[in-house]
Design a protein around this motif. Structure first.
Motif, PDB file in Angstrom:
ATOM      1  N   SER A 145     -13.244   0.428   1.320  1.00  0.00           N
ATOM      2  CA  SER A 145     -13.439  -0.970   0.928  1.00  0.00           C
ATOM      3  C   SER A 145     -14.903  -1.306   0.683  1.00  0.00           C
ATOM      4  N   ASN A 172      -3.043  -5.164  -0.082  1.00  0.00           N
ATOM      5  CA  ASN A 172      -2.916  -4.142  -1.119  1.00  0.00           C
ATOM      6  C   ASN A 172      -2.007  -3.027  -0.612  1.00  0.00           C
ATOM      7  N   CYS A 194      -8.629   4.097  -1.602  1.00  0.00           N
ATOM      8  CA  CYS A 194      -8.341   2.707  -1.931  1.00  0.00           C
ATOM      9  C   CYS A 194      -9.618   1.900  -1.695  1.00  0.00           C
ATOM     10  N   THR A 195     -10.089   1.227  -2.731  1.00  0.00           N
ATOM     11  CA  THR A 195     -11.327   0.452  -2.632  1.00  0.00           C
ATOM     12  C   THR A 195     -11.065  -1.033  -2.386  1.00  0.00           C
ATOM     13  N   ALA A 196      -9.801  -1.394  -2.231  1.00  0.00           N
ATOM     14  CA  ALA A 196      -9.440  -2.811  -2.098  1.00  0.00           C
ATOM     15  C   ALA A 196      -9.966  -3.415  -0.801  1.00  0.00           C
ATOM     16  N   ASN A 220      -9.443   4.831   3.049  1.00  0.00           N
ATOM     17  CA  ASN A 220      -9.841   3.484   2.642  1.00  0.00           C
ATOM     18  C   ASN A 220     -11.344   3.479   2.390  1.00  0.00           C
ATOM     19  N   THR A 275      -4.555   2.551  12.245  1.00  0.00           N
ATOM     20  CA  THR A 275      -4.099   2.301  10.873  1.00  0.00           C
ATOM     21  C   THR A 275      -3.671   3.588  10.178  1.00  0.00           C
ATOM     22  N   ASP A 303      -6.188  -6.845   2.479  1.00  0.00           N
ATOM     23  CA  ASP A 303      -5.331  -6.071   3.374  1.00  0.00           C
ATOM     24  C   ASP A 303      -3.888  -5.994   2.896  1.00  0.00           C
ATOM     25  N   ARG A 305      -1.730   0.017  -1.230  1.00  0.00           N
ATOM     26  CA  ARG A 305      -2.341   1.338  -1.059  1.00  0.00           C
ATOM     27  C   ARG A 305      -3.304   1.370   0.124  1.00  0.00           C
ATOM     28  N   LYS A 306      -3.701   0.211   0.615  1.00  0.00           N
ATOM     29  CA  LYS A 306      -4.693   0.179   1.682  1.00  0.00           C
ATOM     30  C   LYS A 306      -4.027   0.401   3.039  1.00  0.00           C
ATOM     31  N   LYS A 307      -4.476   1.421   3.754  1.00  0.00           N
ATOM     32  CA  LYS A 307      -3.950   1.645   5.112  1.00  0.00           C
ATOM     33  C   LYS A 307      -4.231   0.412   5.970  1.00  0.00           C
TER      34      LYS A 307
END
Length: 221
Positions: A70, A115, A108-110, A68, A147, A113, A117-119
């Motif tokens: 973010s 998303n 994952c740059t999201a 991740n 996570t 939470d 793909r986001k752990k």
């Protein structure tokens, strides 16, 4: 109260995996805390990780990173800056051992939470297994956070390893990992470790080199 030591669990082994999924911060490199590594000058490898990754590659394992990031989504780091950090990671790994090549870096740059793909969501885990045409049963995930373990479990990766670098030591109630690693089940956890019960069973190890040594059956059981 220390983590219980049960010899029959200490004897349990994972098979040598076809795909090794590695978290980044806290596993490969030193975790600098929030908001994370935002400059390549902050990126410092943990001891021995290049050699450990090279050993996996020598045994025919695919090795990928699942991370991740973010900080990009929050505008604290430009995408090009993340690329520079990952280039520095690859350079440092190969400086330690020329065979320490990563097959892919999934990030994952999201900020959201939700998303997939986001752990702790399993999107990147599923993506990696699909891309390399490797069943999740033949993969192992090495991480240092709850996570990480949740994403692996949700993605069908039954073989999960928690390292005590990064956040792993605190998650295990500041109890040092055993050598060789122990397979932790829910009934082995004391109150200070209870949050980890939702991702049991997993192996509890000191660091990535110790995890790799155990995975490749280089330690006596």
């Amino acid at each position: 109260m220390a983590l219980l030591s049960i010899s029959i669990q200490a004897l349990a082994r994972f098979p040598v995996p076809k795909l090794v999924l590695l978290d980044r911060d806290g596993v490969i490199n030193q975790d600098v805390g929030a908001p994370g590594v935002i400059s390549k000058t902050q990126f410092q490898l943990h001891d021995g990780v290049g050699t450990a990754i090279a050993k996996l590659k020598q045994r025919g394992c695919r090795v990928v990173v699942i991370t991740n990031q973010s900080c990009v989504g929050m505008g604290l780091l430009e995408p090009n800056g993340l690329n520079e950090i990952h280039e520095e990671m690859q350079r440092l790994l190969q400086e330690e051992d020329a065979e320490a090549t990563l097959d892919e870096i999934y990030f994952c740059t999201a900020v959201d939470d939700d998303n997939p793909r986001k752990k702790p969501n399993p999107g990147m885990v599923i993506e990696a297994c699909s891309n390399w045409n490797i069943d999740a049963s033949e993969a192992v995930f090495v991480g240092d956070t709850l996570t990480d373990m949740q994403a692996a479990k949700a993605g069908g990766v039954a073989n999960r390893i928690l390292v005590q670098t990064g956040y792993g030591f605190g998650l295990m109630g500041n109890q040092p990992a055993q050598s060789p690693p122990m397979i932790v089940k829910a009934n082995n956890l004391v109150e200070s470790q209870s949050q980890m019960s939702i991702v049991t069973p997993f192996a509890d190890t000191q660091d990535l080199p110790a995890a790799v040594q155990w995975l490749l059956h280089e330690t006596d059981t």
